[in-house]
Each structure stands twice: as structure tokens, then as C-alpha cells.
Design an enzyme around this catalytic site. Structure first.
Site, PDB file in Angstrom:
ATOM      1  CB  ALA A 180      33.735 -85.244  -3.178  1.00  0.00           C
ATOM      2  N   GLY A 195      29.163 -83.580  -5.374  1.00  0.00           N
ATOM      3  CA  GLY A 195      29.041 -82.731  -3.836  1.00  0.00           C
ATOM      4  C   GLY A 195      28.769 -81.503  -4.595  1.00  0.00           C
ATOM      5  CD  GLU A 255      25.776 -84.883  -2.646  1.00  0.00           C
ATOM      6  OE1 GLU A 255      27.011 -84.851  -2.848  1.00  0.00           O
ATOM      7  OE2 GLU A 255      24.974 -86.001  -2.255  1.00  0.00           O
ATOM      8  CD  GLU A 264      27.599 -87.990  -6.489  1.00  0.00           C
ATOM      9  OE1 GLU A 264      26.655 -88.168  -7.790  1.00  0.00           O
ATOM     10  OE2 GLU A 264      27.609 -87.036  -5.911  1.00  0.00           O
TER      11      GLU A 264
END
Ligand code: 3HC
Ligand code: NAI
Length: 706
Positions: free
Chosen positions: A63, A109, A112, A132
């Protein structure tokens, strides 16, 4: 504006390419672009399969971390997460095979998104991870749910709680990656995708239950991880939160787990822990930018190196070069010292091999890069020399005079001094532009910090080369100014002063250490000194007395010098602030210290009284921040963030607390100033507020200016 996500078709396969330099972060527009690309491919009759790939040097690194700071409240976080989860489901529900092609890193992310694809292929050098927790959050886009379904709970818990990256080979073995592409990644991914299309296969990770089906195995892995974290997390919350989200999915299924992940993520992303860790992430990158040293400054290529002094530090520094593949000459003053130094290096590498961290071949390769020397022969060929002889000004000056003579004109001459004046070495060398401090921390082959000490005449090229080199040596380089002790040790003197004085006033050594480890430090001040050596500080104080100086303002406790005179240097002599049984590093409290503290207190007319834990923490932390403010005011540190990076990497300051300056900001500088004033009234004038602290508090400002 350049397109963040491109759609092309090749060999009947839709190629969705993310192009958001430098790291293809999932900035606004990127997830939407991927969503649209996959939807278009699903509807495109000419397309049989989809490949998701990154342009440039990497797949998606996660992210966009900058965006987290813009989340105003829980509801917004929950709403955004729901939308991302739904988007990933749409990718997963694509009727045509979606293959993710990974090079560089697929992190957070990024992984993911990769796991929402039906298959993942990767180049051998690719890395994946869920880092994270290192930002105080948990995977928020289904990572805590899809990862265990791919690799099982134990590995998922490991990746999500430690935040480390793993290579493609292990990712393949764990089931995270399906295939390694040896040649061209895109061509390999297309071939893989076409094969899946021909076989009519799509595999939705969220529907894979086999690896989490054995509830007993999963529960045991979760409990083992919780127990281990209790010992290692040092007060950080996010790793436990990541386990909670994984556990929710294992117990309640994918949908319930996803819902829980979204809630937990929202709590984490708004926490102080996350704010501190994200600030530190950017501070570390900011530290690589030095005002006045342009980004485009030409740097020297460091191909070969030399180290002078094969003691505690010189040996570790030589290992750093060898580990980076740079041949290094290691010079000592006599054969016995050289043999000792080399034997220690060999022992360190053998220990790594015994722990499985290196193969015997790797050990031989790095050892073959370290070339022992007793003379300066060969020094005319090297690109850098690091001096690591005894901390003695005259000795170091004479070494620099030699180096100025024997090395080539553009060779960088670095000193590992922990306190002394770089400019004096620069002068002795006759080549001040090439002289700089490279202050490594003990053990030099382990600790990640490298203070790069800028002398008055250090050239931009010398500074820029040092910064680039720090990365190559796998260190975090922070440029600091030249003063006694630079940033790390200058501030540490105030940290230690307060610890000594608290001892004299009535606190005990174990109490003070326990308060500081309770705060999150890996070891308390006294335990740390027993590791580093009480003799080291004692010799520095001896030197300072010869020039009429002290390390820190305020009363100087005689206790550390008494220990030195008694030969109690710490762990290496079996006794220091604690006692140690032969062969053990477990500190045993020693009543003798109480006697010495009583004697010192009597000499200063102090009536020893119990000291509260709060007072210990506050005094030590406020002393550190106040001196940090002086360091900033004098431009010895460029930014508050630089100090915090130095403390995180040099002394293991708990990252989730941000660092000494961020911690002071979190208390509020008005409050910190009030404490300094209270201590001044109660304890004496050495508690003088730093002018910068005074000013910032009056302005209602903070060290970070946020
Ligand atoms: N978001 C925003 N900026 C990022 C970024 C990210 N995820 N990752 C890196 N950057 C920026 C850096 O700030 C730096 O910017 P600068 O040049 O302006 O200083 C630039 O990209 C290059 O970064 P590095 O200097 O760190 O480059 P390296 O090549 O040394 O390392 C890297 C690359 C390994 C990708 C490293 O940058 C990294 O570890 N990044 C963070 C990865 C991460 O934590 N991802 C998870 C994010 S959280 C998440 O995904 C939540 C999700 O679950 C919902
Ligand atoms: P050390 O005493 O372990 O090693 C110094 C070595 O230098 C000895 O082996 C000695 O034989 C050798 N030496 C002396 N004169 C020499 C010469 N003319 N040519 C070649 N070799 C010579 O000392 P240590 O701890 O390694 O410290 C070295 C430097 O690193 C000092 O400046 C110290 O302040 C600094 N430093 C030390 C740290 C520590 O924790 N020990 C941490 C950071 C910096």
C-alpha cells in the site's frame, strides 16, 4: 499524467502492467486500474487469461504508506478496507486464469493482490512478505486470511508477525508461489497462464482449506507464536493483532476472518505505534538525503578496501566488507594481534555456519576476501581505508599521516573513532576532503547503524560515497556533525549520567535496568555497559580529564571508575555492574554495588531513598531528549528523525515508541520542559533546558514540527 496501470494483449493473454515508480505502491488509482484491467480481460473475447505484472524494478511493494496518515477515523478505515476486499474478490472471481508475475518484491498489499490472483510465478531473485507489523499495522487486504490458506498457519504467523521477506525458493516450497520462471518473466507467465487456460483451471485461494484444516495444528502454532512474542515483542502490539486476525479466520472461516481483519486493521492504523513506526520508516529514507549534497553528486566506486586494527571493531568492519563481496586488507601492528583478530572473525563465521545461516562454502568465500597484513603494502591500490586502532588521539593522528602518504590521492580515509575530532585526523592526513568518520556500532558485523561523521572539509563526494557504501554494507548510514561523541554517544552520556545519579539517590541497578527494558530497550543501561565494557567509558573519561572536560554536564558519579579500578570491566571479566558465572551471560545482582552506591551517596551528602519507577523513566528519557535538542540546535544532527533512526539502529531503542525525539513529542514539549525545570529546581543547575526545547515549547511546536 502517465497511466498507472496499462492494458495490453499478447498471445491471447491480457497483460495488466502496474507502472507507479519507484516501487509500484498501491497509490490511489492503482487498485482501480487493476480492477478495471481484470474486468476488461474477463469481457474481452479475444483473451484467454490474464497476467498481472509490475513495470520497472519491482512488483507492488505494498500500500502507499503515505496514505495511512490521511485516514481520519475508524469508519473511514473500515469503509476503505471493505472496498479493497471486494475488489480483490472480483479479481479472484474472474472466470479466466489470473497469473501474478513477481520480480523484485511483492510486499504487504502487493502480496495480497498477488494472492487474490489464481496463481503466482516469480523470478528466482524475487521476495515476498507481509511487513505490515513493522509499520504497526496488520495485513489489511486479506493477507491474514489468504496467506495461511496457501502456506499453513505456522508460516503465515511467522511472516505476519516478524515482517521478514522470504525468497522465491522458500515461497515455492511453502506454496505461496506456484512456479519459478528462470528466463524472461513475462514470457514465462504468459506460457503458464495459457497452460492453465487450456486446462480450464482457476484456483481461488479463499476456497483452499487443506492447509488450515487441522485445527489442532493451527491452534498449536498460534499459541506457540503468542508465547514466543511475549518474550520478544518488547511492548509492540501489532504482531499480536496479526495473530488474532489469522486465528479468527482459522476458527470462523474466510468471511468471518476477513471481517475481523478489517476491524483490527482499523484499530492498528490509528494507533500511536503505527504513527511512530511510519514516521521512522520515512525518517530512515530521509536520512539518506543530506542538505547541500545534491542527489546527483558523483560517487567513487568502492571495489577494494583496507582496515587498520583487527580488534573488536576492526574485525567486524572487515567482515562487513567481505560480506558485501569487497576484498579487504586487514592490518595489525603485530602477528599475535593479527592472529587473534582473524581467529575471532573465523569463529564468528563458524558460529553463523553452525546456526545454518551460512554454508561452509560461503564461510570460505568470505574468509578468502580478508587479506591479513602487517605493513601498508597494497594500500596504494585500495579505494577506502577504515581506521579502527585504539581510541587515542595521537595514535590515530599518526595513522592518518601514514595513510595520507601510502594511499592513492582519491582514496577515502575513514575513522571508526567513537568520540574523537575527525578534523584533527583530516589535518594529519594532508587530504582533508577525503577524510570522514564511519562510526560503526558493536558488534560491527551485526549492528545496522553507521554514523557518517562529516568533517569541516569532507567533500560532497566523500559524503555521498559513504552513504552509498553504507547501503552496500547493509547498514543504515546517517550523516552527523563532528563533536565529542557525535550524536549517539554524546546523547548516551546524558542517559548514563542519569542512570548513575539515580543509583546514588537510592534506585538499584536491577531496578533501573528493569524499568528501561520494561519500556522496550533490549537491555538496561547497566547491562549494556557490562556488554560494551566499563573500561571503554573509563578510558574516555581519563582522556577528557586531561583536557579539562567531562562527557555530560552535572555531577560525575565515581562508581563506574571504582569498578574500573577494581578490574570489573563487565561480562569480559566476569563482573561489572553485575556478577556473571563462568561461561554465562546471565546478570546476577551484586550487593557490592549497593555498598559502592552508599559510599558515593555519602560523599555527595545524599540520603539514599527509594526511587519510583516513573521517576527513573522520566529522568532518563527527559535527559536524552534535552541533549537531543542541543544536538539539533548545533546542527550535529540534521533532523529529529535522524536522531531517532540512530537510536533505533544503534541502541535498539523500541521502534514502536518512535525514538527519543518522537517520544518527547508524544509527551508534549511543554510537559518535557516542565520536567526539566522541575529537575533543575530539585536536582541542580546541570538540568538546563536546551534553548531549542525552550523555544519549541513556547511556540507550541514539536521536534518533528508536525
Ligand atoms: N509506499 C510509499 N512509498 C514507498 C513505499 C510504500 N509502500 N515503499 C517505498 N516507498 C518509497 C520510499 O519512501 C522511497 O522514497 P524516496 O525515494 O522519496 O525516499 C522510495 O520508495 C524507494 O524506497 P527505498 O529507498 O526503501 O528503496 P529500496 O530499494 O531500498 O527498498 C523496498 C525498496 C524493499 C520496497 C522498501 O522501500 C520497503 O520495504 N518498502 C515498504 C514495503 C512495505 O512495508 N509494504 C507494506 C506496506 S503496508 C500495506 O501494504 C498494507 C496492506 O496490507 C493493506
Ligand atoms: P581494540 O582494542 O579491540 O582494537 C584495536 C586494535 O588496533 C588492536 O588489536 C591493536 O593491536 C590495533 N592497533 C593499534 N595500533 C595499530 C596500528 N598502528 N596499526 C594496526 N593496528 C593497530 O579496540 P576496539 O574496541 O576495536 O576500538 C577500535 C576503535 O573503534 C576505537 O577508536 C573505538 O573508540 C572505536 N569504537 C569502539 C566500539 C566498541 O564498542 N568497542 C564501538 C564503536 C567504535
Amino acid at each position: 499524467m502517465p497511466e498507472l496501470v496499462r492494458y495490453t494483449v499478447q498471445d491471447d493473454v491480457a497483460i495488466v502492467t502496474i507502472d507507479n515508480p519507484p516501487v509500484n505502491a498501491l497509490s490511489p488509482g492503482v487498485p482501480e486500474g487493476i480492477d478495471a484491467g481484470v474486468a476488461r480481460a474477463a469481457a474481452d473475447r479475444a483473451v484467454k487469461a490474464v497476467v498481472l505484472i509490475g513495470a520497472g524494478s519491482t512488483f507492488i511493494a505494498g500500500a502507499d504508506i503515505k496514505v495511512f496518515g490521511t485516514i481520519p477515523n475508524r469508519d473511514v478505515s473500515v469503509d476503505r478496507s471493505h472496498r479493497v476486499h471486494a475488489l480483490l474478490r472480483r479479481i479472484e472471481d474472474c472466470p479466466k486464469p489470473v497469473v501474478c508475475a513477481i520480480h523484485g518484491t511483492a510486499l504487504g498489499g502487493g502480496l495480497e493482490f498477488a494472492m487474490a490472483c489464481h496463481y503466482r510465478v516469480a523470478v528466482p531473485g524475487a521476495k515476498v512478505g507481509q511487513p505490515e507489523v513493522l509499520l504497526g499495522i496488520i495485513p489489511g487486504a486479506g493477507g491474514t486470511q489468504r496467506l495461511p490458506r496457501l502456506c499453513g498457519v505456522a508460516t503465515a504467523v511467522e511472516l505476519c508477525t516478524l515482517g521478514q521477506h522470504i525468497g522465491a525458493k522458500r515461497a515455492l516450497a511453502e506454496g505461496i508461489v506456484d512456479h519459478i520462471v528462470e528466463g524472461d518473466l513475462l514470457a514465462g507467465a504468459i506460457a503458464f497462464a495459457l497452460a492453465k487456460a487450456a486446462a480450464g483451471e482457476v484456483r481461488k485461494v479463499r476456497e483452499q482449506e487443506a492447509k488450515i484444516a487441522d485445527y489442532g495444528v493451527a491452534a498449536a502454532a498460534i499459541e506457540a507464536a503468542r508465547a514466543s512474542l511475549k518474550k520478544t515483542a518488547r511492548g509492540a502490539h501489532a504482531p499480536f493483532a496479526a495473530i488474532d486476525a489469522i486465528a479468527a479466520g482459522v476458527q470462523g472461516g474466510f468471511d468471518a476472518g476477513s471481517a475481523r481483519e478489517i476491524e483490527i486493521f482499523a484499530d492498528c492504523v490509528l494507533s500511536a505505534e503505527s504513527r511512530n513506526l511510519i514516521r521512522l520508516f520515512f525518517a530512515e529514507r530521509e536520512a539518506a538525503k543530506v542538505p547541500g549534497v545534491p542527489k546527483e553528486t558523483a560517487t567513487l566506486e568502492i571495489r577494494t578496501a583496507a582496515v587498520v586494527g583487527a580488534g573488536t571493531m576492526g574485525g567486524g568492519i572487515a567482515m562487513n566488507y567481505a560480506n558485501a563481496g569487497i576484498p579487504v586488507l586487514l592490518k595489525e601492528s603485530d602477528q599475535a594481534a593479527l592472529d587473534r583478530g582473524l581467529a575471532t572473525i573465523r569463529k564468528n563465521y563458524d558460529n553463523s555456519a553452525a546456526k545454518g545461516k551460512m554454508t561452509p562454502e560461503q564461510v570460505e568465500r568470505v574468509m578468502s576476501l580478508i587479506h591479513p597484513a602487517l605493513t601498508y603494502e597494497g594500500f596504494d591500490q585500495v579505494d577506502i581505508v577504515v581506521e579502527a586502532v585504539f581510541e587515542n588521539l595521537d595514535l590515530k593522528k599518526s595513522v592518518f599521516a601514514d595513510l595520507g602518504r601510502v594511499t592513492k590521492p582519491d582514496c577515502i580515509l575513514a575513522s571508526n573513532t567513537s568520540t574523537l575530532d575527525i578534523d584533527q585526523f583530516a589535518h594529519s592526513s594532508g587530504r582533508p576532503a577525503s577524510v570522514i568518520g564511519h562510526h560503526f556500532f558493536s558488534p560491527a558485523n551485526v549492528m545496522k547503524l553507521m554514523e557518517i561523521v562529516r568533517g569541516r572539509e569532507s567533500s560532497n563526494q566523500t559524503i555521498a560515497t559513504s552513504l552509498k557504501l553504507s547501503k552496500k554494507l547493509n547498514k543504515v548510514g546517517v550523516v552527523v556533525g563532528n563533536c565529542f561523541g557525535f550524536v549517539a554517544n554524546r546523547m548516551l552520556a546524558y542517559y548514563m549520567r542519569e542512570a548513575y545519579l539515580l543509583l546514588e539517590e537510592g534506585a538499584s541497578v536491577p531496578q533501573i535496568d528493569k524499568v528501561m527494558t520494561g519500556f522496550g530497550m533490549p537491555v538496561g543501561p547497566f547491562g549494556m555497559q557490562d556488554i560494551a565494557g566499563i573500561d571503554v567509558g573509563a578510558r574516555i573519561r581519563q582522556y577528557l580529564r586531561t583536557i579539562g572536560a567531562t562527557r555530560a554536564e552535572g555531577p560525575e558519579s565515581p562508581v563506574p571508575d571504582w569498578l574500573y579500578e577494581m578490574g570489573r570491566y563487565g561480562q569480559k571479566t566476569g563482573a561489572g555492574w553485575y556478577r556473571y558465572e563462568a561461561g554465562s551471560r546471565t546478570p546476577i545482582p551484586d550487593p557490592l554495588i549497593e555498598e559502592l552506591a552508599l559510599k558515593a551517596a555519602a560523599e555527595r551528602g545524599i540520603d539514599r531513598q527509594p526511587v519510583a519507577d516513573d521517576e527513573i523513566l522520566s529522568r532518563i528519557m527527559v535527559a536524552l531528549a534535552n541533549e537531543g535538542a542541543n544536538v539539533l540546535e548545533e546542527h550535529i544532527a540534521i533532523r529529529a528523525g535522524d536522531i531517532d533512526v540512530i537510536y533505533a539502529y544503534g541502541f535498539g531503542y523500541p521502534r514502536h515508541r518512535g525514538g527519543p525525539m518522537a517520544y518527547a513529542d508524544s509527551l508534549g514539549l511543554t510537559q518535557v520542559l516542565a520536567k526539566v525545570s522541575e529537575y533543575r529546581a530539585r536536582l541542580g543547575d546541570h538540568w538546563r533546558p536546551a534553548p531549542l526545547l525552550d523555544r519549541l515549547a513556547a511556540e507550541g511546536n514539536s521536534f518533528y514540527g508536525e
